[in-house]
Design a protein around this motif. Structure first.
Motif, short mmCIF file in Angstrom:
data_model
loop_
_atom_site.label_atom_id
_atom_site.label_comp_id
_atom_site.label_asym_id
_atom_site.label_seq_id
_atom_site.Cartn_x
_atom_site.Cartn_y
_atom_site.Cartn_z
N ASP A 127 0.84 -1.20 0.00
CA ASP A 127 0.00 0.00 0.00
C ASP A 127 0.87 1.25 0.00
O ASP A 127 0.60 2.21 -0.73
N ALA A 128 1.90 1.23 0.82
CA ALA A 128 2.79 2.39 0.89
C ALA A 128 3.43 2.65 -0.47
O ALA A 128 3.55 3.79 -0.91
N LEU A 129 3.82 1.56 -1.14
CA LEU A 129 4.44 1.73 -2.46
C LEU A 129 3.42 2.23 -3.49
O LEU A 129 3.75 3.08 -4.33
N GLU A 130 2.22 1.71 -3.41
CA GLU A 130 1.19 2.13 -4.37
C GLU A 130 1.01 3.64 -4.35
O GLU A 130 0.77 4.28 -5.38
N GLU A 131 1.13 4.21 -3.17
CA GLU A 131 0.98 5.66 -2.99
C GLU A 131 1.92 6.47 -3.88
O GLU A 131 1.58 7.57 -4.32
N ILE A 132 3.12 5.95 -4.07
CA ILE A 132 4.14 6.77 -4.74
C ILE A 132 4.50 6.22 -6.11
O ILE A 132 5.49 6.62 -6.70
N LYS A 133 3.70 5.31 -6.61
CA LYS A 133 4.09 4.68 -7.87
C LYS A 133 3.25 5.17 -9.04
O LYS A 133 2.13 5.64 -8.87
N TYR A 134 3.84 5.07 -10.21
CA TYR A 134 3.12 5.41 -11.44
C TYR A 134 3.77 4.62 -12.57
O TYR A 134 4.93 4.19 -12.47
N TYR A 135 3.03 4.40 -13.65
CA TYR A 135 3.57 3.64 -14.76
C TYR A 135 4.01 4.57 -15.88
O TYR A 135 3.44 5.63 -16.08
N ARG A 136 5.07 4.15 -16.56
CA ARG A 136 5.49 4.89 -17.75
C ARG A 136 5.75 3.89 -18.88
O ARG A 136 6.30 2.81 -18.64
N VAL A 154 13.07 5.88 -9.25
CA VAL A 154 13.65 4.56 -9.44
C VAL A 154 12.49 3.68 -9.87
O VAL A 154 11.35 4.13 -9.86
N GLY A 155 12.76 2.45 -10.27
CA GLY A 155 11.62 1.65 -10.69
C GLY A 155 11.99 0.28 -11.20
O GLY A 155 13.17 -0.09 -11.21
N SER A 156 10.98 -0.46 -11.61
CA SER A 156 11.16 -1.82 -12.10
C SER A 156 10.67 -1.92 -13.54
O SER A 156 9.71 -1.27 -13.92
N VAL A 157 11.36 -2.76 -14.30
CA VAL A 157 10.86 -3.09 -15.63
C VAL A 157 9.69 -4.04 -15.47
O VAL A 157 9.82 -5.09 -14.83
N VAL A 158 8.52 -3.67 -16.01
CA VAL A 158 7.34 -4.53 -15.92
C VAL A 158 7.29 -5.47 -17.13
O VAL A 158 7.10 -6.67 -17.00
N SER A 159 7.45 -4.89 -18.30
CA SER A 159 7.49 -5.72 -19.50
C SER A 159 8.40 -5.05 -20.52
O SER A 159 8.59 -3.84 -20.51
N VAL A 186 7.41 -1.11 -20.46
CA VAL A 186 6.56 -0.53 -19.42
C VAL A 186 7.33 -0.57 -18.12
O VAL A 186 7.89 -1.61 -17.76
N MET A 187 7.40 0.54 -17.44
CA MET A 187 8.09 0.59 -16.17
C MET A 187 7.17 1.01 -15.04
O MET A 187 6.26 1.82 -15.24
N CYS A 188 7.42 0.42 -13.90
CA CYS A 188 6.72 0.81 -12.68
C CYS A 188 7.67 1.69 -11.89
O CYS A 188 8.68 1.23 -11.38
N CYS A 189 7.37 2.99 -11.82
CA CYS A 189 8.29 3.96 -11.24
C CYS A 189 7.84 4.40 -9.85
O CYS A 189 6.64 4.51 -9.58
N PHE A 190 8.83 4.65 -9.01
CA PHE A 190 8.55 5.22 -7.69
C PHE A 190 9.28 6.54 -7.58
O PHE A 190 10.45 6.64 -7.97
N ARG A 191 8.61 7.54 -7.05
CA ARG A 191 9.30 8.80 -6.83
C ARG A 191 10.45 8.53 -5.86
O ARG A 191 10.28 7.82 -4.86
N LYS A 192 11.60 9.08 -6.16
CA LYS A 192 12.82 8.63 -5.49
C LYS A 192 12.85 8.96 -4.01
O LYS A 192 13.12 8.10 -3.18
#
Lengths: 248, 248
Positions: free
Chosen positions: A33-42, A60-65, A110-116
């Motif tokens: 939940d905490a991560l969802e707050e600060i995440k967005y997709y690009r 920062v973020g993760s490669v989704v696909s 597609v990346m899942c990004c978090f504000r740093k």
DNA sequence: CGTTTCGTTGACTAACTTCAATCGTAGTGG
DNA sequence: CCACTACGATTGAAGTTAGTCAACGAAACG
């Protein structure tokens, strides 16, 4: 550039394809939940640059696909790929502002990004994230070191075979084994990208691909579709230890 | 092998030379106490192997003094150094049993070792250690990737200059600048070790060292003592970005 | 149907390796 | 004390690998 479908982002973590491999793998529901707050997709199209080396990086973020590559470039244009980012791989470095490498989308991405800043804060409070990130970073370090052997000591032919092995092995674990021993996949890289990965010229890559085809180590349909009739043979060509043991 | 003094281990953490750089850098006194419980020192002579690749490894630890190298070797004997371990660098991987590389003492070496199981336990309870280890691992990953550019894309001459730059830079930060612009150091590596680091043959290393000497980039006294009259010049020879900016 | 991008192939060249001889210094034993 | 040996390092000549330059081919796009 070949037109590829633009992949859509998942709507939430529950249906995320990398939920159990990425930096969030070990998170509890409240931590998610905490991560969802600060995440967005690009999303990025193949060929687009995600981050320029030296630029400020506010996420920062993760490669989704899709697949991205990390590259370094010298003043005179020589470039070396220093990392291949597959789904679930992490991008960016907590605790540092500037990007150290160019990050380029090799396929649509597609990346899942978090504000740093908030991510760094959450990381301090959430050992599950820090632990997972450490584990992933150690794996990347191992991969980088294995690659140093490839770059420093292998012949052009062995380098190509090593790259194909890596991709084949990855696809073999993803897909169930249809034909035992036979592996089929599509190269996600152009000849030039392969060359940048392997420290070769694209001409040498092309020649060695042709040579491996001529010698029956691989079969090619079109430029990208590869069939490996005998994975053991490919591993031998790569110069890797094949005698039954587990890979290092 | 040149006889070197066997360095003695510090008696406790308070007088430890790497206290503020190693994995324990951020530990509070009580956290240090926990580490003291499970730690012991080991000394190695130059040339000795600390760990064999593939072997069980029941400890992790830090280099206290001296230099060690991580190397990978192929079946036919080709070897590549994949890491150079300087004082404060960490050896071993929490959460894995087998060693992935050979660890060899390049000079006489003192290590501060922790029994692995209890260390892993302490790490779970001590974010300061995990955080520091993550930071160090990220640094090593950056170093490994910088080295991939050297291995993949630089010429023999640039490779040598790159290695000398790294050692010169390290010594420059350690020692105060006596003569501005001039750097003096002793090579901690044989020509063969340099070759293994750079993905070259020892003959090529020797030839390029001679060439750099002939061209006035370096001065040599004996085989090991190096004087760099102009560090900027050396960095240019390394092909690194020198125009005023901060290094990547 | 031209244009662009990616890939293949050939001829030539440059860089690095290989093989081999030689040097210098440090440690060893007569 | 001095030859003898061992090891690291240097240097030369020849050989190999991969790079460079250049032409051409194939598929996709507008």
């Amino acid at each position: 550039m070949l037109k590829q479908p633009i992949l859509t982002a998942p709507h939430n973590c529950a249906e995320c394809p990398i939920r159990h491999q990425a930096v969030c793998a070990r998170c509890e529901p409240d931590e998610l939940d905490a991560l969802e707050e600060i995440k967005y997709y690009r999303s990025f199209e193949a060929g687009q640059t995600v981050v320029w080396s030296g630029d400020q990086m506010d996420f920062v973020g993760s490669v989704v696909s899709g697949i991205a590559s990390l590259t370094q470039t010298m003043e005179d244009g020589r470039t070396q790929m220093v990392g291949l980012l597959l789904p679930s791989d992490f991008v960016g470095r907590p605790g540092r502002n500037g990007a150290a490498y160019d990050v380029v989308a090799t396929t649509n991405l597609v990346m899942c990004c978090f504000r740093k800043k908030p991510f760094e804060q959450i990381m301090l409070e959430t050992p599950h994230i820090a632990q997972r990130l450490l584990e992933m970073t150690l794996d990347e370090l191992d991969a980088a070191r294995e690659w140093m052997l490839v770059l420093g000591r292998k012949t052009a032919r062995e380098k190509i075979a090593s790259l194909l092995s890596i991709i084949a092995r990855r696809d073999a674990t993803l897909k169930p084994n249809d034909n035992p021993g036979t592996t089929v996949f599509d190269l996600p890289l152009t000849r030039e990208a392969m060359a940048d990965y392997l420290g070769l010229t694209l001409e040498t890559v092309s020649r060695q691909m042709s040579a491996l085809k001529r010698d029956g180590v691989i079969q090619l349909e079109g430029k990208r579709h590869v069939t490996v009739p005998d994975l053991i043979r490919l591993l031998e060509e790569a110069g890797d230890d094949t005698d039954g043991g587990v890979m290092a």
